[in-house]
Design a protein around this motif. Structure first.
Motif, PDB file in Angstrom:
ATOM      1  N   GLY A   1     -68.426  18.350 -28.954  1.00 17.19           N
ATOM      2  CA  GLY A   1     -68.098  18.516 -27.539  1.00 17.19           C
ATOM      3  C   GLY A   1     -66.720  17.948 -27.256  1.00 17.19           C
ATOM      4  N   VAL A   2     -66.506  17.608 -26.010  1.00 16.63           N
ATOM      5  CA  VAL A   2     -65.246  17.012 -25.581  1.00 16.63           C
ATOM      6  C   VAL A   2     -65.528  15.583 -25.143  1.00 16.63           C
ATOM      7  N   PRO A   3     -64.524  14.679 -25.173  1.00 15.75           N
ATOM      8  CA  PRO A   3     -64.764  13.296 -24.769  1.00 15.75           C
ATOM      9  C   PRO A   3     -65.478  13.233 -23.419  1.00 15.75           C
ATOM     10  N   GLU A   4     -66.401  12.317 -23.326  1.00 12.28           N
ATOM     11  CA  GLU A   4     -67.245  12.068 -22.147  1.00 12.28           C
ATOM     12  C   GLU A   4     -68.285  13.158 -21.921  1.00 12.28           C
ATOM     13  N   ARG A   5     -68.326  14.181 -22.753  1.00 11.82           N
ATOM     14  CA  ARG A   5     -69.367  15.217 -22.666  1.00 11.82           C
ATOM     15  C   ARG A   5     -69.722  15.650 -24.088  1.00 11.82           C
ATOM     16  N   CYS A   6     -70.167  14.683 -24.878  1.00 12.19           N
ATOM     17  CA  CYS A   6     -70.448  14.931 -26.288  1.00 12.19           C
ATOM     18  C   CYS A   6     -71.941  14.896 -26.571  1.00 12.19           C
TER      19      CYS A   6
ATOM     20  N   VAL B   1     -76.436  19.707 -34.514  1.00 12.80           N
ATOM     21  CA  VAL B   1     -76.138  19.093 -33.228  1.00 12.80           C
ATOM     22  C   VAL B   1     -77.448  18.793 -32.522  1.00 12.80           C
ATOM     23  N   LYS B   2     -77.534  17.590 -31.968  1.00 14.06           N
ATOM     24  CA  LYS B   2     -78.710  17.190 -31.189  1.00 14.06           C
ATOM     25  C   LYS B   2     -78.462  17.610 -29.746  1.00 14.06           C
ATOM     26  N   ALA B   3     -79.245  18.560 -29.295  1.00 15.04           N
ATOM     27  CA  ALA B   3     -79.042  19.133 -27.964  1.00 15.04           C
ATOM     28  C   ALA B   3     -79.544  18.166 -26.886  1.00 15.04           C
ATOM     29  N   ASP B   4     -78.811  17.098 -26.689  1.00 13.50           N
ATOM     30  CA  ASP B   4     -79.111  16.088 -25.673  1.00 13.50           C
ATOM     31  C   ASP B   4     -78.261  16.334 -24.444  1.00 13.50           C
ATOM     32  N   ASP B   5     -78.549  15.572 -23.397  1.00 10.64           N
ATOM     33  CA  ASP B   5     -77.642  15.556 -22.257  1.00 10.64           C
ATOM     34  C   ASP B   5     -76.310  15.017 -22.748  1.00 10.64           C
ATOM     35  N   PRO B   6     -75.199  15.581 -22.299  1.00  2.70           N
ATOM     36  CA  PRO B   6     -73.892  15.086 -22.738  1.00  2.70           C
ATOM     37  C   PRO B   6     -73.719  13.598 -22.436  1.00  2.70           C
ATOM     38  N   MET B   7     -73.020  12.918 -23.315  1.00  6.44           N
ATOM     39  CA  MET B   7     -72.782  11.477 -23.199  1.00  6.44           C
ATOM     40  C   MET B   7     -71.373  11.183 -23.678  1.00  6.44           C
TER      41      MET B   7
ATOM     42  N   ASP C   1     -68.520   7.632 -27.876  1.00  3.55           N
ATOM     43  CA  ASP C   1     -69.048   6.447 -28.564  1.00  3.55           C
ATOM     44  C   ASP C   1     -70.570   6.453 -28.600  1.00  3.55           C
ATOM     45  N   GLN C   2     -71.207   6.815 -27.478  1.00  5.85           N
ATOM     46  CA  GLN C   2     -72.671   6.868 -27.429  1.00  5.85           C
ATOM     47  C   GLN C   2     -73.202   7.934 -28.377  1.00  5.85           C
ATOM     48  N   ALA C   3     -72.586   9.109 -28.378  1.00 11.03           N
ATOM     49  CA  ALA C   3     -73.034  10.202 -29.241  1.00 11.03           C
ATOM     50  C   ALA C   3     -72.903   9.819 -30.714  1.00 11.03           C
TER      51      ALA C   3
ATOM     52  N   PHE D   1     -68.515  26.559 -35.318  1.00 11.97           N
ATOM     53  CA  PHE D   1     -67.999  25.258 -34.900  1.00 11.97           C
ATOM     54  C   PHE D   1     -66.571  25.061 -35.356  1.00 11.97           C
ATOM     55  N   ASN D   2     -65.881  24.149 -34.693  1.00 16.34           N
ATOM     56  CA  ASN D   2     -64.520  23.754 -35.047  1.00 16.34           C
ATOM     57  C   ASN D   2     -64.544  22.330 -35.555  1.00 16.34           C
ATOM     58  N   VAL D   3     -63.759  22.063 -36.563  1.00 15.60           N
ATOM     59  CA  VAL D   3     -63.529  20.698 -37.017  1.00 15.60           C
ATOM     60  C   VAL D   3     -62.167  20.310 -36.458  1.00 15.60           C
ATOM     61  N   VAL D   4     -62.111  19.203 -35.701  1.00 19.96           N
ATOM     62  CA  VAL D   4     -60.893  18.817 -35.003  1.00 19.96           C
ATOM     63  C   VAL D   4     -60.301  17.565 -35.628  1.00 19.96           C
TER      64      VAL D   4
END
Length: 140
Positions: A47-52, A73-79, A82-84, A123-126
């Motif tokens: 995802g993107v920072p703060e929505r991972c 990928v664990k389909a959780d609510d975005p976090m 660091d938390q992810a 997926f993309n590897v960044v």
């Protein structure tokens, strides 16, 4: 009391580098498969920072190094990132613990499936330094 440092902030050690390129690796050693073989697993984020969401990459050894084989990928609510990463690291460590108890790769896969991890088809590897994709993979 410990101070939480954002991965893109300057490191508290005073090096002038971003935390992610300095002391973060010392504080969070990635959980990898205990035996160096044909495959290894690494925790990460999707995802993107703060929505991972937590992610786990399976890498396959090749003559040129390690290539991405697949990503879960664990389909959780975005976090937060660091938390992810923390969730992915803990889940991967527990999955390897289950594998070591049973002696079966299937127990590792079932544990991750039960935790809600799904295979990502595209997926993309960044690159964390440039925030640009370094690889794009389509899985069949």
């Amino acid at each position: 009391m410990t101070t939480k440092v954002g991965r893109n902030r300057l490191c508290l050690c005073g090096s002038g580098k971003k935390y992610k390129k300095c002391c973060m690796a010392k504080r969070q050693a990635p959980a990898e498969s205990p035996v160096a073989g044909k495959f290894k697993f690494e925790p990460g984020t999707y995802g993107v920072p703060e929505r991972c969401m937590p992610s786990i990459a399976c890498l396959k050894r090749s003559p040129s190094g390690w290539d991405y084989n697949f990503v879960l990928v664990k389909a959780d609510d975005p976090m937060s990132e660091d938390q992810a990463l923390s969730v992915a690291t803990a889940d991967l460590e527990e999955a390897f613990s289950k594998k070591n108890e049973s002696g079966s790769d299937e127990s590792l896969a079932m544990f991750l499936k039960d935790r809600g991890y799904l295979s990502v088809d595209d997926f993309n590897v960044v690159d964390t330094e440039t925030d640009r994709p370094t690889a794009r993979m389509k899985l069949n």
